[in-house]
Enzyme design. Structure first.
Site, PDB file in Angstrom:
ATOM      1  N   GLY A 101      -9.849  -0.670  -2.500  1.00 55.29           N
ATOM      2  CA  GLY A 101     -10.020  -0.041  -1.201  1.00 55.29           C
ATOM      3  C   GLY A 101      -8.738   0.307  -0.491  1.00 55.29           C
ATOM      4  N   GLY A 102      -7.607   0.222  -1.217  1.00 50.24           N
ATOM      5  CA  GLY A 102      -6.352   0.628  -0.599  1.00 50.24           C
ATOM      6  C   GLY A 102      -6.360   2.085  -0.187  1.00 50.24           C
ATOM      7  CD  GLU A 109     -12.203   3.101  -5.207  1.00 50.28           C
ATOM      8  OE1 GLU A 109     -11.156   3.722  -5.438  1.00 50.28           O
ATOM      9  OE2 GLU A 109     -12.223   2.019  -4.591  1.00 50.28           O
TER      10      GLU A 109
END
EC number: 5.3.1.6
Length: 238
Positions: A101-102, A109
Protein backbone atom coordinates in the site's frame (compact mmCIF):
# COMPACT_ATOMS: atom_id res chain seq x y z
CA UNK A 1 17.48 4.23 -4.70
CA UNK A 2 20.93 2.67 -5.07
CA UNK A 3 22.22 1.08 -8.26
CA UNK A 4 22.50 -2.25 -6.42
CA UNK A 5 18.84 -2.07 -5.43
CA UNK A 6 17.90 -1.31 -9.03
CA UNK A 7 19.86 -4.37 -10.15
CA UNK A 8 18.06 -6.56 -7.60
CA UNK A 9 14.68 -5.24 -8.75
CA UNK A 10 15.51 -5.95 -12.38
CA UNK A 11 16.74 -9.47 -11.60
CA UNK A 12 13.59 -10.43 -9.72
CA UNK A 13 11.35 -8.78 -12.34
CA UNK A 14 13.06 -10.83 -15.05
CA UNK A 15 12.50 -14.00 -13.00
CA UNK A 16 8.84 -13.10 -12.54
CA UNK A 17 8.23 -12.73 -16.27
CA UNK A 18 9.41 -16.31 -16.76
CA UNK A 19 6.41 -17.50 -14.71
CA UNK A 20 3.89 -16.47 -17.37
CA UNK A 21 2.54 -19.01 -19.85
CA UNK A 22 0.50 -18.74 -23.06
CA UNK A 23 -3.22 -18.25 -22.54
CA UNK A 24 -3.01 -16.99 -18.97
CA UNK A 25 -5.12 -14.32 -17.33
CA UNK A 26 -2.54 -12.51 -15.21
CA UNK A 27 -2.74 -10.01 -12.38
CA UNK A 28 -0.27 -7.18 -12.92
CA UNK A 29 0.80 -5.44 -9.74
CA UNK A 30 1.84 -1.94 -8.76
CA UNK A 31 5.10 -0.31 -7.76
CA UNK A 32 8.61 -0.07 -9.16
CA UNK A 33 9.43 -3.79 -9.31
CA UNK A 34 6.03 -4.65 -10.79
CA UNK A 35 6.52 -1.94 -13.42
CA UNK A 36 9.74 -3.64 -14.54
CA UNK A 37 7.86 -6.93 -14.69
CA UNK A 38 5.10 -5.38 -16.83
CA UNK A 39 7.73 -3.98 -19.20
CA UNK A 40 9.31 -7.42 -19.47
CA UNK A 41 5.94 -9.00 -20.22
CA UNK A 42 5.30 -6.43 -22.94
CA UNK A 43 8.67 -7.19 -24.51
CA UNK A 44 8.00 -10.95 -24.56
CA UNK A 45 4.58 -10.42 -26.14
CA UNK A 46 6.03 -8.09 -28.77
CA UNK A 47 8.75 -10.65 -29.57
CA UNK A 48 6.20 -13.44 -29.98
CA UNK A 49 7.56 -15.36 -27.01
CA UNK A 50 4.13 -15.30 -25.33
CA UNK A 51 0.60 -15.21 -26.74
CA UNK A 52 -3.04 -14.96 -25.67
CA UNK A 53 -2.18 -13.15 -22.43
CA UNK A 54 -4.82 -11.01 -20.74
CA UNK A 55 -3.82 -8.65 -17.94
CA UNK A 56 -5.78 -7.36 -14.96
CA UNK A 57 -4.04 -4.36 -13.42
CA UNK A 58 -4.11 -3.19 -9.81
CA UNK A 59 -3.64 0.54 -10.40
CA UNK A 60 -4.24 3.31 -12.90
CA UNK A 61 -0.46 3.63 -13.29
CA UNK A 62 -0.14 -0.05 -14.18
CA UNK A 63 -3.07 0.18 -16.59
CA UNK A 64 -1.47 3.06 -18.48
CA UNK A 65 1.90 1.28 -18.69
CA UNK A 66 0.39 -2.02 -19.83
CA UNK A 67 -1.74 -0.29 -22.46
CA UNK A 68 1.30 1.58 -23.80
CA UNK A 69 3.08 -1.76 -24.18
CA UNK A 70 0.16 -3.34 -26.04
CA UNK A 71 -0.78 -5.82 -23.31
CA UNK A 72 -4.48 -6.77 -23.67
CA UNK A 73 -6.38 -5.75 -20.54
CA UNK A 74 -9.68 -6.55 -18.85
CA UNK A 75 -11.26 -5.30 -15.66
CA UNK A 76 -11.55 -7.52 -12.62
CA UNK A 77 -15.31 -7.77 -13.18
CA UNK A 78 -14.76 -9.05 -16.73
CA UNK A 79 -12.76 -12.18 -15.81
CA UNK A 80 -13.95 -15.36 -14.14
CA UNK A 81 -10.56 -16.14 -12.66
CA UNK A 82 -6.93 -15.06 -12.61
CA UNK A 83 -4.36 -17.78 -13.26
CA UNK A 84 -1.40 -15.95 -11.78
CA UNK A 85 -0.92 -12.60 -10.06
CA UNK A 86 2.51 -11.07 -9.51
CA UNK A 87 3.01 -7.99 -7.34
CA UNK A 88 5.56 -6.31 -5.13
CA UNK A 89 5.41 -5.61 -1.40
CA UNK A 90 6.69 -3.03 1.05
CA UNK A 91 7.52 -5.59 3.73
CA UNK A 92 7.58 -9.41 3.83
CA UNK A 93 7.96 -11.42 7.04
CA UNK A 94 9.26 -15.03 7.33
CA UNK A 95 5.69 -16.42 7.20
CA UNK A 96 5.02 -14.59 3.88
CA UNK A 97 2.69 -12.07 5.53
CA UNK A 98 2.94 -8.71 3.81
CA UNK A 99 2.47 -5.00 4.15
CA UNK A 100 1.45 -3.36 0.89
CA UNK A 101 0.00 0.00 0.00
CA UNK A 102 2.94 2.35 -0.33
CA UNK A 103 1.38 3.43 -3.60
CA UNK A 104 -2.14 3.60 -2.09
CA UNK A 105 -3.32 0.77 -4.39
CA UNK A 106 -3.74 -1.95 -1.77
CA UNK A 107 -7.52 -2.34 -2.16
CA UNK A 108 -7.31 -3.36 -5.81
CA UNK A 109 -4.08 -5.25 -5.14
CA UNK A 110 -5.77 -7.37 -2.49
CA UNK A 111 -8.80 -8.02 -4.71
CA UNK A 112 -6.55 -9.29 -7.50
CA UNK A 113 -4.34 -11.35 -5.18
CA UNK A 114 -7.36 -12.99 -3.56
CA UNK A 115 -8.88 -13.86 -6.95
CA UNK A 116 -5.68 -15.44 -8.29
CA UNK A 117 -5.09 -19.18 -8.34
CA UNK A 118 -1.46 -18.39 -7.54
CA UNK A 119 0.02 -15.19 -6.09
CA UNK A 120 3.76 -14.53 -6.38
CA UNK A 121 5.39 -11.63 -4.55
CA UNK A 122 8.51 -10.03 -6.03
CA UNK A 123 10.81 -7.93 -3.84
CA UNK A 124 14.44 -7.00 -3.40
CA UNK A 125 16.19 -8.18 -0.25
CA UNK A 126 15.71 -4.83 1.53
CA UNK A 127 11.99 -5.63 1.91
CA UNK A 128 12.54 -8.75 4.06
CA UNK A 129 11.83 -8.17 7.77
CA UNK A 130 11.50 -10.28 10.90
CA UNK A 131 8.36 -8.42 12.04
CA UNK A 132 5.99 -6.21 10.07
CA UNK A 133 5.53 -2.49 10.76
CA UNK A 134 8.80 -1.86 12.58
CA UNK A 135 9.98 0.05 9.53
CA UNK A 136 7.10 0.57 7.10
CA UNK A 137 3.82 2.16 8.20
CA UNK A 138 0.59 0.22 7.68
CA UNK A 139 -1.72 1.89 5.13
CA UNK A 140 -5.44 1.96 5.91
CA UNK A 141 -7.87 3.25 3.27
CA UNK A 142 -10.76 5.16 4.84
CA UNK A 143 -13.82 7.15 3.83
CA UNK A 144 -12.97 10.88 3.71
CA UNK A 145 -15.72 11.80 6.16
CA UNK A 146 -14.50 9.38 8.83
CA UNK A 147 -10.71 9.70 8.95
CA UNK A 148 -10.58 11.59 12.26
CA UNK A 149 -12.91 9.13 14.00
CA UNK A 150 -11.00 6.16 12.58
CA UNK A 151 -7.68 7.67 13.69
CA UNK A 152 -9.03 7.81 17.23
CA UNK A 153 -10.18 4.20 17.09
CA UNK A 154 -6.80 3.09 15.79
CA UNK A 155 -5.15 4.98 18.64
CA UNK A 156 -7.30 3.05 21.11
CA UNK A 157 -5.95 -0.13 19.48
CA UNK A 158 -2.37 1.03 20.02
CA UNK A 159 -1.79 2.57 16.61
CA UNK A 160 -0.41 6.03 15.85
CA UNK A 161 -2.14 7.15 12.63
CA UNK A 162 -1.32 10.05 10.35
CA UNK A 163 -3.14 11.21 7.23
CA UNK A 164 -1.01 10.63 4.13
CA UNK A 165 -0.38 13.92 2.36
CA UNK A 166 0.36 14.31 -1.34
CA UNK A 167 3.77 15.47 -2.54
CA UNK A 168 2.86 16.93 -5.94
CA UNK A 169 -0.35 18.69 -4.93
CA UNK A 170 -1.83 20.46 -1.93
CA UNK A 171 -3.86 18.25 0.39
CA UNK A 172 -4.05 14.52 1.09
CA UNK A 173 -3.43 11.54 -1.16
CA UNK A 174 -6.68 10.41 -2.79
CA UNK A 175 -6.93 6.76 -3.85
CA UNK A 176 -8.32 5.42 -7.13
CA UNK A 177 -11.54 4.79 -5.17
CA UNK A 178 -11.73 8.43 -4.03
CA UNK A 179 -10.78 7.71 -0.42
CA UNK A 180 -8.02 8.81 1.97
CA UNK A 181 -5.12 6.84 3.46
CA UNK A 182 -4.02 6.69 7.07
CA UNK A 183 -0.49 5.44 7.71
CA UNK A 184 -0.30 3.65 11.05
CA UNK A 185 2.55 2.57 13.31
CA UNK A 186 2.01 0.08 16.12
CA UNK A 187 4.51 0.17 18.97
CA UNK A 188 6.71 -2.91 18.72
CA UNK A 189 5.41 -3.77 15.26
CA UNK A 190 2.60 -6.18 14.39
CA UNK A 191 2.80 -9.43 16.33
CA UNK A 192 -0.41 -11.00 14.96
CA UNK A 193 -1.12 -9.81 11.40
CA UNK A 194 -4.15 -12.08 10.92
CA UNK A 195 -6.02 -10.77 13.95
CA UNK A 196 -5.10 -7.14 13.32
CA UNK A 197 -6.18 -7.27 9.68
CA UNK A 198 -9.69 -8.33 10.72
CA UNK A 199 -9.86 -5.94 13.66
CA UNK A 200 -8.99 -2.90 11.55
CA UNK A 201 -11.36 -3.87 8.74
CA UNK A 202 -14.20 -4.11 11.28
CA UNK A 203 -13.93 -0.38 12.04
CA UNK A 204 -16.84 1.43 10.33
CA UNK A 205 -15.52 3.62 7.53
CA UNK A 206 -12.46 1.47 6.78
CA UNK A 207 -12.45 0.09 3.25
CA UNK A 208 -9.30 -2.06 3.53
CA UNK A 209 -5.87 -2.15 5.15
CA UNK A 210 -2.47 -3.09 3.76
CA UNK A 211 -1.97 -6.35 5.65
CA UNK A 212 -1.94 -9.27 3.20
CA UNK A 213 -2.39 -12.39 5.30
CA UNK A 214 -2.09 -15.95 3.94
CA UNK A 215 -2.27 -14.79 0.32
CA UNK A 216 1.29 -15.19 -0.98
CA UNK A 217 2.13 -18.60 -2.46
CA UNK A 218 5.73 -17.76 -3.31
CA UNK A 219 8.18 -14.92 -2.70
CA UNK A 220 10.88 -14.20 -5.27
CA UNK A 221 13.75 -12.13 -3.88
CA UNK A 222 16.30 -10.12 -5.79
CA UNK A 223 19.75 -10.27 -4.24
CA UNK A 224 23.39 -9.38 -4.87
CA UNK A 225 25.92 -12.19 -4.57
CA UNK A 226 29.54 -11.53 -5.46
CA UNK A 227 28.54 -8.30 -7.16
CA UNK A 228 26.07 -10.10 -9.43
CA UNK A 229 22.30 -9.60 -9.21
CA UNK A 230 20.11 -12.71 -9.15
CA UNK A 231 16.72 -13.92 -7.94
CA UNK A 232 15.81 -16.80 -5.65
CA UNK A 233 12.63 -18.31 -4.27
CA UNK A 234 12.38 -17.65 -0.54
CA UNK A 235 11.76 -20.53 1.83
CA UNK A 236 8.70 -20.00 4.01
CA UNK A 237 9.20 -20.22 7.77
CA UNK A 238 7.32 -22.84 9.74
Amino acid sequence: MSDLQNQMKQAVADAAVQQFRDGMVVGLGSGSTAALMIKGLGERLAAGQLSDIVGVTTSFQGEVLAAELGIPLRSLNAVDRIDLAIDGADEVDPAFQLIKGGGACHVQEKLVAARADRFIVVVDSTKLVERLNLGFLLPVEVLPGAWVQISQQLKAMGGDAELRMATRKAGPVVTDQGNLVLDVRFEGGIADPASLEKEINNIPGVLENGLFVNLADEVLVGQIDGGVASARSLEKAG
